[in-house]
Scaffold this active site. Sequence first.
Site, PDB file in Angstrom:
ATOM      1  N   SER A  29       5.311  -6.988   3.344  1.00 26.17           N
ATOM      2  CA  SER A  29       5.865  -7.314   4.656  1.00 26.17           C
ATOM      3  C   SER A  29       6.638  -8.632   4.592  1.00 26.17           C
ATOM      4  O   SER A  29       6.405  -9.467   3.709  1.00 26.17           O
ATOM      5  CB  SER A  29       4.730  -7.414   5.679  1.00 26.17           C
ATOM      6  OG  SER A  29       3.809  -8.387   5.246  1.00 26.17           O
ATOM      7  N   PHE A  86       0.808  -1.222   0.000  1.00 29.54           N
ATOM      8  CA  PHE A  86       0.000   0.000   0.000  1.00 29.54           C
ATOM      9  C   PHE A  86       0.837   1.266   0.000  1.00 29.54           C
ATOM     10  O   PHE A  86       0.381   2.330  -0.405  1.00 29.54           O
ATOM     11  CB  PHE A  86      -0.949   0.016   1.216  1.00 29.54           C
ATOM     12  CG  PHE A  86      -0.289   0.463   2.496  1.00 29.54           C
ATOM     13  CD1 PHE A  86      -0.153   1.813   2.792  1.00 29.54           C
ATOM     14  CD2 PHE A  86       0.223  -0.460   3.415  1.00 29.54           C
ATOM     15  CE1 PHE A  86       0.472   2.237   3.963  1.00 29.54           C
ATOM     16  CE2 PHE A  86       0.852  -0.052   4.573  1.00 29.54           C
ATOM     17  CZ  PHE A  86       0.979   1.303   4.853  1.00 29.54           C
ATOM     18  N   CYS A  96       9.436   1.874   3.489  1.00 32.05           N
ATOM     19  CA  CYS A  96      10.345   0.770   3.813  1.00 32.05           C
ATOM     20  C   CYS A  96      11.764   1.279   4.030  1.00 32.05           C
ATOM     21  O   CYS A  96      12.597   0.578   4.572  1.00 32.05           O
ATOM     22  CB  CYS A  96      10.340  -0.261   2.698  1.00 32.05           C
ATOM     23  SG  CYS A  96      10.935   0.443   1.175  1.00 32.05           S
ATOM     24  N   GLU A 145       8.755  -4.189  13.238  1.00 30.74           N
ATOM     25  CA  GLU A 145       8.622  -3.098  12.259  1.00 30.74           C
ATOM     26  C   GLU A 145       7.294  -2.402  12.558  1.00 30.74           C
ATOM     27  O   GLU A 145       6.224  -2.981  12.390  1.00 30.74           O
ATOM     28  CB  GLU A 145       8.601  -3.655  10.832  1.00 30.74           C
ATOM     29  CG  GLU A 145       8.499  -2.537   9.807  1.00 30.74           C
ATOM     30  CD  GLU A 145       8.300  -3.011   8.368  1.00 30.74           C
ATOM     31  OE1 GLU A 145       7.667  -4.063   8.144  1.00 30.74           O
ATOM     32  OE2 GLU A 145       8.751  -2.297   7.452  1.00 30.74           O
TER      33      GLU A 145
HETATM   34  P1  NAD Z   1       1.504  -6.609   2.989  1.00 35.27           P
HETATM   35  O1  NAD Z   1       2.528  -7.674   3.078  1.00 35.27           O
HETATM   36  O2  NAD Z   1       0.361  -6.639   3.938  1.00 35.27           O
HETATM   37  O3  NAD Z   1       0.834  -6.619   1.519  1.00 35.27           O
HETATM   38  C1  NAD Z   1       1.612  -6.613   0.350  1.00 35.27           C
HETATM   39  C2  NAD Z   1       0.821  -7.312  -0.762  1.00 35.27           C
HETATM   40  O4  NAD Z   1       0.586  -8.665  -0.390  1.00 35.27           O
HETATM   41  C3  NAD Z   1      -0.535  -6.682  -1.022  1.00 35.27           C
HETATM   42  O5  NAD Z   1      -0.766  -6.631  -2.406  1.00 35.27           O
HETATM   43  C4  NAD Z   1      -1.498  -7.621  -0.309  1.00 35.27           C
HETATM   44  O6  NAD Z   1      -2.763  -7.678  -0.934  1.00 35.27           O
HETATM   45  C5  NAD Z   1      -0.807  -8.963  -0.404  1.00 35.27           C
HETATM   46  N1  NAD Z   1      -1.105  -9.840   0.745  1.00 35.27           N
HETATM   47  C6  NAD Z   1      -1.398  -9.449   2.024  1.00 35.27           C
HETATM   48  N2  NAD Z   1      -1.610 -10.534   2.802  1.00 35.27           N
HETATM   49  C7  NAD Z   1      -1.446 -11.615   2.004  1.00 35.27           C
HETATM   50  C8  NAD Z   1      -1.523 -13.032   2.235  1.00 35.27           C
HETATM   51  N3  NAD Z   1      -1.821 -13.539   3.440  1.00 35.27           N
HETATM   52  N4  NAD Z   1      -1.299 -13.853   1.209  1.00 35.27           N
HETATM   53  C9  NAD Z   1      -0.994 -13.366  -0.019  1.00 35.27           C
HETATM   54  N5  NAD Z   1      -0.913 -12.051  -0.294  1.00 35.27           N
HETATM   55  C10 NAD Z   1      -1.119 -11.187   0.698  1.00 35.27           C
HETATM   56  O7  NAD Z   1       2.267  -5.215   3.050  1.00 35.27           O
HETATM   57  P2  NAD Z   1       1.647  -3.759   3.151  1.00 35.27           P
HETATM   58  O8  NAD Z   1       1.098  -3.557   4.522  1.00 35.27           O
HETATM   59  O9  NAD Z   1       0.773  -3.473   1.986  1.00 35.27           O
HETATM   60  O10 NAD Z   1       2.974  -2.880   2.958  1.00 35.27           O
HETATM   61  C11 NAD Z   1       3.843  -2.552   4.011  1.00 35.27           C
HETATM   62  C12 NAD Z   1       5.004  -3.516   4.101  1.00 35.27           C
HETATM   63  O11 NAD Z   1       5.721  -3.522   2.859  1.00 35.27           O
HETATM   64  C13 NAD Z   1       6.031  -3.118   5.150  1.00 35.27           C
HETATM   65  O12 NAD Z   1       6.459  -4.273   5.804  1.00 35.27           O
HETATM   66  C14 NAD Z   1       7.156  -2.497   4.333  1.00 35.27           C
HETATM   67  O13 NAD Z   1       8.425  -2.534   4.936  1.00 35.27           O
HETATM   68  C15 NAD Z   1       7.110  -3.343   3.117  1.00 35.27           C
HETATM   69  N6  NAD Z   1       7.748  -2.675   1.989  1.00 35.27           N
HETATM   70  C16 NAD Z   1       8.983  -3.106   1.623  1.00 35.27           C
HETATM   71  C17 NAD Z   1       9.655  -2.484   0.584  1.00 35.27           C
HETATM   72  C18 NAD Z   1      11.017  -2.945   0.165  1.00 35.27           C
HETATM   73  O14 NAD Z   1      11.496  -2.453  -0.827  1.00 35.27           O
HETATM   74  N7  NAD Z   1      11.667  -3.859   0.860  1.00 35.27           N
HETATM   75  C19 NAD Z   1       9.040  -1.420  -0.091  1.00 35.27           C
HETATM   76  C20 NAD Z   1       7.767  -1.007   0.300  1.00 35.27           C
HETATM   77  C21 NAD Z   1       7.137  -1.660   1.351  1.00 35.27           C
END
Ligand code: NAD
Length: 507
Positions: A228, A151, A283, A389
Amino acid sequence: MTTTTITHWAGGAPYSGTSDRRSDVTNPATGQVTGRLTLASASDAEYVIAKAKAATAQWRATSLARRTRVVFAFRELLNARRAELAALITAEHGKVFSDAEGEIARGQEVVEFACGIAHLLKGGHSEGVSTGVDVHSKRDPLGVVGIISPFNFPAMVPMWFFPIAIAAGNTVVLKPSEKDPSAAIWIARLWKEAGLPDGVFNVLQGDKEAVDALLRSPDVEAISFVGSTPIAQYVYEEAAKHGKRVQALGGAKNHMVVLPDADLELAADAAVSAGYGSAGERCMAISVVVAVGSAGDELVARIADRTRTLVIGDGSSPASSEREADMGPLVTRAHRDRVASFIESGERAGAKVVIDGRTAVARGAEGGFWLGPTLFDHVSTGMEIYREEIFGPVLSVIRVDSYDEAIAVINSNPYGNGTAVFTNDGGAARRFEADVKVGMIGVNVPVPVPVAYYSFGGWKNSLFGDTHAHGTEGVHFFTRGKVVTTRWSDPARRQQGGLELGFPRND
Ligand code: NAD
């Protein structure tokens, strides 16, 4: 208040799907529901993937010149209409308008990098490796590739991947976050306007069901995931189990080390900007300041002074007479409450609350998901606020006695996305660069996000897979190498081939 229906995008047109599952999209600054999102079923996913697959043969056969021209046109449109997309991001994510424009600008850099795809795809050629034998190498597109994004950067993170994937001749299915899905549809329309053939860029809306369908589909060749750590690990394992190439970028806990000789004014500015920008939902946000030796007291005082000046409020583009808010709301009420519960945990564990964001007053609607910047001092590595985090506007200060202790803190942390050192000692900075087990390092730069022609990616629990995003690693990820060995005999001295059952030797 009207709500819009947000659908998938398949084969160059909106697609409503067959599933009746829906979720709400809210404006975090008001708390109001602004959209109803269509969540894909497995068969909806199959439909969207089939549209992408149907477009692969023609797109990969399209000349490099024509493909590049479409990417150029997309870049021009994006640049001209950036404000429209930024407004959409602010309305669903909550980050302030200028920050939303900033994320688009960083994404646009990758589009610009992809405009050079003809150069990036050039292979090698060796003449006469053996008598009458030449060798050349080339890189082919993979086919359909899936991008699953978080997101916090609804435009930039997808743009880390799709410009290169498309320019290299692949077709794309993007699965955006269900919290702010409209940017993806806006981008799909822009591609159409830029002249991209239908089916090359598609959007699949949804949750785990949509993700699982992408991970398991035999028609999807590769997955680029950002989110995440637990989900990144799951995506990595599940996609690999289904024979796919996968890069899965996970969460982070980024440390900023301040050595006693550092310019403390610069360091305090950096800590506040990198800790609270985008409400800490980055992130690459700094979440831990490691103050070494005598730097601590003065540094904390300066960070606190600056933090008290921050304006929290609705991030939409302000009237010209008004100062833009520095920090918007958090993305959802649930996330706001989760971050607030971390503040309680830190307080209970004995960290010193220097500034308490729970008492902050926001310039915005009462229903918004507000939480002010919070500053903790004397945090220890055993505390939950250090271990987890938080992904919110909470900055922790750890005090250590020596450089070696600072390095030990960073290297014991399970994440390895970004880190920074603030110092005026070049030798210390050089040593830091060698000592830390982290993928992206800043020297007097708190958010060291690499430019598009380098690659973005962390170490340890911040990345599953071995390929980072964009740059030449991105080009490699979205293509597969071939090496061609060719024999043509000299027409002046035609020879019989002759039988040779031994392993071929070169001479
Ligand atoms: P999230 O892991 O909840 O969701 C990411 C994606 O995975 C979304 O499209 C979501 O629909 C999908 N998803 C969620 N739960 C799922 C499941 N159980 N099974 C399959 N798919 C699933 O992450 P978020 O809250 O949207 O974003 C924040 C996180 O992203 C933070 O941990 C942040 O550090 C990380 N992030 C990392 C980077 C990087 O470059 N390392 C960049 C941006 C964000």
